[in-house]
Design an enzyme around this catalytic site. Structure first.
Site, PDB file in Angstrom:
ATOM      1  N   TYR A 173      12.040 -57.974  16.846  1.00 41.22           N
ATOM      2  CA  TYR A 173      11.528 -59.022  15.957  1.00 41.22           C
ATOM      3  C   TYR A 173      11.572 -58.523  14.501  1.00 41.22           C
ATOM      4  O   TYR A 173      12.099 -57.454  14.218  1.00 41.22           O
ATOM      5  CB  TYR A 173      10.132 -59.440  16.403  1.00 41.22           C
ATOM      6  CG  TYR A 173      10.129 -60.145  17.739  1.00 41.22           C
ATOM      7  CD1 TYR A 173      10.784 -61.365  17.903  1.00 41.22           C
ATOM      8  CD2 TYR A 173       9.494 -59.595  18.856  1.00 41.22           C
ATOM      9  CE1 TYR A 173      10.804 -62.013  19.137  1.00 41.22           C
ATOM     10  CE2 TYR A 173       9.510 -60.238  20.085  1.00 41.22           C
ATOM     11  CZ  TYR A 173      10.173 -61.439  20.225  1.00 41.22           C
ATOM     12  OH  TYR A 173      10.201 -62.073  21.434  1.00 41.22           O
ATOM     13  N   ARG A 221       2.979 -51.567  17.533  1.00 41.05           N
ATOM     14  CA  ARG A 221       3.872 -51.534  18.700  1.00 41.05           C
ATOM     15  C   ARG A 221       5.318 -51.361  18.239  1.00 41.05           C
ATOM     16  O   ARG A 221       5.760 -52.021  17.305  1.00 41.05           O
ATOM     17  CB  ARG A 221       3.744 -52.816  19.523  1.00 41.05           C
ATOM     18  CG  ARG A 221       4.288 -52.626  20.948  1.00 41.05           C
ATOM     19  CD  ARG A 221       4.090 -53.841  21.819  1.00 41.05           C
ATOM     20  NE  ARG A 221       4.061 -53.446  23.225  1.00 41.05           N
ATOM     21  CZ  ARG A 221       4.317 -54.262  24.243  1.00 41.05           C
ATOM     22  NH1 ARG A 221       4.604 -55.531  24.031  1.00 41.05           N
ATOM     23  NH2 ARG A 221       4.271 -53.814  25.483  1.00 41.05           N
ATOM     24  N   GLY A 318       1.456 -54.968  32.262  1.00 39.07           N
ATOM     25  CA  GLY A 318       1.808 -56.338  31.916  1.00 39.07           C
ATOM     26  C   GLY A 318       1.845 -57.241  33.118  1.00 39.07           C
ATOM     27  O   GLY A 318       0.879 -57.924  33.455  1.00 39.07           O
ATOM     28  N   ARG A 319       2.981 -57.246  33.809  1.00 41.89           N
ATOM     29  CA  ARG A 319       3.098 -58.140  34.974  1.00 41.89           C
ATOM     30  C   ARG A 319       2.151 -57.745  36.096  1.00 41.89           C
ATOM     31  O   ARG A 319       1.763 -58.584  36.908  1.00 41.89           O
ATOM     32  CB  ARG A 319       4.554 -58.165  35.433  1.00 41.89           C
ATOM     33  CG  ARG A 319       5.425 -58.990  34.475  1.00 41.89           C
ATOM     34  CD  ARG A 319       6.892 -58.770  34.679  1.00 41.89           C
ATOM     35  NE  ARG A 319       7.242 -57.390  34.444  1.00 41.89           N
ATOM     36  CZ  ARG A 319       8.221 -56.751  35.084  1.00 41.89           C
ATOM     37  NH1 ARG A 319       8.919 -57.374  35.995  1.00 41.89           N
ATOM     38  NH2 ARG A 319       8.482 -55.499  34.806  1.00 41.89           N
ATOM     39  N   CYS A 342       2.670 -56.604  41.766  1.00 40.58           N
ATOM     40  CA  CYS A 342       3.863 -57.081  41.066  1.00 40.58           C
ATOM     41  C   CYS A 342       5.061 -56.532  41.832  1.00 40.58           C
ATOM     42  O   CYS A 342       5.143 -55.327  42.089  1.00 40.58           O
ATOM     43  CB  CYS A 342       3.890 -56.577  39.632  1.00 40.58           C
ATOM     44  SG  CYS A 342       5.486 -56.838  38.810  1.00 40.58           S
ATOM     45  N   CYS A 345      10.026 -59.297  40.600  1.00 41.45           N
ATOM     46  CA  CYS A 345      10.975 -60.366  40.925  1.00 41.45           C
ATOM     47  C   CYS A 345      11.374 -61.173  39.702  1.00 41.45           C
ATOM     48  O   CYS A 345      12.444 -61.789  39.676  1.00 41.45           O
ATOM     49  CB  CYS A 345      10.395 -61.291  41.987  1.00 41.45           C
ATOM     50  SG  CYS A 345       9.003 -62.293  41.393  1.00 41.45           S
ATOM     51  N   GLU A 413       3.070 -67.385  64.650  1.00 40.83           N
ATOM     52  CA  GLU A 413       4.407 -66.971  64.228  1.00 40.83           C
ATOM     53  C   GLU A 413       5.267 -66.729  65.473  1.00 40.83           C
ATOM     54  O   GLU A 413       4.852 -66.012  66.387  1.00 40.83           O
ATOM     55  CB  GLU A 413       4.319 -65.697  63.389  1.00 40.83           C
ATOM     56  CG  GLU A 413       5.627 -64.977  63.118  1.00 40.83           C
ATOM     57  CD  GLU A 413       6.696 -65.856  62.491  1.00 40.83           C
ATOM     58  OE1 GLU A 413       7.849 -65.826  62.983  1.00 40.83           O
ATOM     59  OE2 GLU A 413       6.396 -66.573  61.517  1.00 40.83           O
ATOM     60  N   GLN A 421      11.567 -65.103  56.309  1.00 40.53           N
ATOM     61  CA  GLN A 421      12.751 -64.772  55.519  1.00 40.53           C
ATOM     62  C   GLN A 421      12.415 -63.832  54.364  1.00 40.53           C
ATOM     63  O   GLN A 421      13.281 -63.099  53.880  1.00 40.53           O
ATOM     64  CB  GLN A 421      13.379 -66.061  54.951  1.00 40.53           C
ATOM     65  CG  GLN A 421      13.845 -67.051  55.990  1.00 40.53           C
ATOM     66  CD  GLN A 421      15.012 -66.517  56.819  1.00 40.53           C
ATOM     67  OE1 GLN A 421      15.949 -65.950  56.280  1.00 40.53           O
ATOM     68  NE2 GLN A 421      14.929 -66.682  58.118  1.00 40.53           N
ATOM     69  N   LYS A 431      14.829 -54.336  46.500  1.00 40.21           N
ATOM     70  CA  LYS A 431      13.951 -55.453  46.869  1.00 40.21           C
ATOM     71  C   LYS A 431      12.752 -55.007  47.720  1.00 40.21           C
ATOM     72  O   LYS A 431      11.981 -55.835  48.204  1.00 40.21           O
ATOM     73  CB  LYS A 431      14.748 -56.521  47.644  1.00 40.21           C
ATOM     74  CG  LYS A 431      15.944 -57.091  46.891  1.00 40.21           C
ATOM     75  CD  LYS A 431      15.555 -57.836  45.649  1.00 40.21           C
ATOM     76  CE  LYS A 431      14.868 -59.149  45.888  1.00 40.21           C
ATOM     77  NZ  LYS A 431      15.708 -60.156  46.519  1.00 40.21           N
TER      78      LYS A 431
END
Length: 644
Positions: A173, A221, A318-319, A342, A345, A413, A421, A431
């Site tokens: 920025y 920052r 953060g996430r 988290c 993803c 189930e 899935q 993943k």
């Protein structure tokens, strides 16, 4: 396990923070179009203060209307009119013992005419490679005017009750543009050499100090490494940190990247946990003020190690704070298995940020994020007997939330393992954190009394026998096998069967379908040294992957030598290949040991019509309605569970 450093207090200037957990600034999309904060901000930040975080840093707030950069409505602090609304946020946060700062922001060239209603400005007339819009070069007089505006914004922040301000000198920025030879080609007093490029941030801090007083904390920052050719690296950033400490800042917050390297600003699961800690460690070696580390610090053991080994003084989650606003309290209480994780993803945080159909930030694993004021888990007026059919992510979410509300929940189930899935989706490279989410849902279900019945195929007779008050159908989807000549070949494999190990692939593999399932199967096979070719009817493969996830995925596919034929419509399946049409011409592709079908999915919902009118409440969620992403299934599950 105890975490003595994580839960020790720290002083940033005159401000004492109760622990080392920081929520860094992230665009939320909760502001009004005029830039004013909303009740959504109050609820969002109160949840994280109540959850035990020590320091909360509110998202980038524009110091000038022409400095807005967020794809959503960016909050503002360019006028005194914003002070009363921000005061509501700070007062609510202070009730829970947290400290709160606000990030002062100007996007510079990293914005567009559509967002600000005018031409972007910058140190030099060089467009951002991502936004690709020519900025106007600021005059020297205009630079001094912006310095005053940063100072005025800090004074407003103090008057609104913020405990500190953070000056946004990271992520490419405006301030970062001045500091970096990547974007600053000026020859006046604000460019030309290192100290010339540093004059803008130095003067901003001095101006803020004059207007807020010596005791008011200022955090700066910066991106330790901009990760672009010609940009600042960590060696330059060490010098930046030393200059900014001398200018009067009270802490350095070390991030990474610019818009052209966004995959490191908001890093997906392909990037290792703690990947950016090396930068905070380097900065900490050259300053005597606290240093805040950030970047996939997704485990309390990792956080404690960073602090204990002296690589940083605080850690920004953060996430992780999106996934679980109560994370610090859970760590302190020894309930780490109850942390909503988290999984990197990117779908409802960064993904929603660039999706014009979405109004604000959320989280795939925790759909209550960003909806704290309207989506609440409250005790049900009457306990009901709830039957959940399907143990995929939607069913698991619906089950535990309904049980927490006091309902008697049984989940059925048909397989002998939960996850559906979603569990298979955890098999391709990078993943694996999906498994944390499945474990979390199961843990919470067991805590609130969900009964799991595995290996049971639910029929309408079983539902009638159990006589539930509520049935939630989360039966998911099944692979789509379109009516194409030759497709019914027992030698062919479905992508899910390859990933689950139910079928083995030969050396040369053709994958038909280049969406998420197809490319992730290619990633898996490429990692295991298969020769893979993808045929896709669209102009590009991996179109449904989030941008940062796709960046690293495509890097791996290129490394493995995966070939892709796009704009190709399969007309016929052969025993060892396909006939496809591209550009009006038919081509034959043969010589494959294995053909893998990844051509989409279709809804699987065999029970709804059979039980309609026989059960008081019937809800269908997720892929059982129509195949979509996991985040829609979980979001729908949460909405149903809080309503029954």
């Amino acid at each position: 396990m105890k975490y003595p450093v994580l839960f020790s207090p720290i002083k940033i200037g005159t401000m004492e923070v109760r622990n080392r957990y920081v929520v860094p600034p992230m665009a939320t999309g909760l502001a009004r179009a005029d830039g004013s904060p909303t009740e959504g901000h109050v609820a969002y930040w109160a949840a994280r203060a109540k959850g035990g975080y020590g320091l909360l840093i509110v998202e980038a707030a524009a110091i000038d209307p022409l400095g807005k950069g967020s794809p959503w409505d960016e909050p503002g602090i360019w006028d005194d009119k914003f002070i009363p609304a921000w005061k509501k946020v700070t007062e609510e946060v202070h009730k829970y013992g947290a400290k709160i700062a606000i990030q002062l922001h100007h996007a510079g060239r990293q914005t567009t005419h559509d967002k600000i209603g005018g031409q972007p400005v910058a140190p030099s007339p060089i467009p951002c490679p991502v936004e690709r819009e020519m900025p106007r070069e600021l005059t020297t007089e205009e630079v001094y005017d912006l310095i005053e505006k940063f100072g005025d914004a800090a004074r407003r922040a103090r008057d609104a009750g913020f405990d500190a301000v953070e000056v946004h000198g990271a992520h490419g920025y405006l301030i970062a543009q001045f500091m970096s030879p990547y974007s600053n080609k000026r020859v006046d007093e604000f460019g030309g050499d290192f100290m010339g490029r540093m004059k803008f941030p130095v003067e901003i801090v001095k101006n803020i100090r004059r207007k807020v007083g010596n005791g008011y904390p200022i955090i700066f920052r910066l991106s330790g490494d901009e990760r672009v050719p010609g940009g600042r690296d960590i060696n330059d950033s060490r010098l930046v940190a030393r200059v900014m400490e001398e200018a009067g800042v009270d802490a350095i917050h070390v991030s990474a990247g610019v818009y052209a390297s966004t995959q490191y600003i908001i890093a997906p699961a392909a990037v290792p946990p703690g990947f950016n800690v090396y930068a905070s460690e380097q900065i900490k070696k050259v300053v005597n003020i606290p240093v805040i580390a950030v970047g996939r610090i997704n485990d309390p053991l990792l956080a404690e190690d960073i602090l204990e080994s002296g690589k940083a003084d605080s850690v920004a989650l953060g996430r992780e704070s999106l996934a679980d606003p109560e994370l610090p309290n859970k760590v302190a209480a020894g309930l780490t298995e109850e942390i909503s994780p988290c999984i990197g993803c990117m779908q409802a945080c960064a993904g929603y940020l660039f999706d014009s159909t979405k109004s604000n930030i959320s989280c795939l694993v925790n759909p209550f994020t960003g909806r704290e004021g309207e989506l609440k888990v409250e005790k049900a007026e009457k306990s009901k007997n709830v039957m959940v059919v399907g143990g995929g992510p939607g069913g698991l979410e619906a089950a535990w939330v309904a049980a927490k509300r006091g309902h008697k929940v049984t989940l059925y189930e048909k397989e002998n393992v939960l996850g559906g899935q979603y569990r298979i989706g955890a098999i391709p490279p990078t993943k694996q954190d999906i498994l944390k989410a499945i474990r979390y849902y199961i843990t919470m279900g067991k805590k609130y009394g969900v009964e799991y019945k595995m290996g049971v195929e639910v029929t309408d007779d079983l539902i009638m026998k159990e006589n539930p008050d509520v049935v939630i159908l989360a039966t998911g989807g099944v692979p789509l096998v379109p009516n194409i000549k030759g497709i019914d070949n027992p030698k062919f494999a479905k992508a899910v069967d390859i990933l689950e190990g139910k079928k083995e692939a030969g050396t040369n593999v053709l994958i038909v379908g280049g969406g998420m399932v197809g490319v992730e199967t290619a990633d898996f096979l490429g990692e295991h040294y298969h020769n893979v070719t993808i045929v896709e009817m669209l102009p590009e493969i991996a179109k449904d992957e989030q941008a940062a996830v796709k960046f690293f995925l495509m890097e791996r596919l290129n490394k493995y030598g995966v070939k892709a034929i796009t704009n190709a419509t399969v007309r016929e399946f052969l025993d060892d290949g396909v006939v496809y049409e591209k550009g009006g011409k038919e081509e034959k592709l043969t010589g494959f040991d294995t053909i893998v079908l990844a051509m989409g999915a279709k809804a699987y919902n065999p029970l709804e019509e059979k039980i309609k009118g026989k059960v008081s409440e019937v809800y269908v969620i997720g892929d059982a309605i129509e195949p979509r992403k996991t985040l829609e299934a979980i979001e729908e599950a949460a909405r149903v569970a809080v309503k029954i």
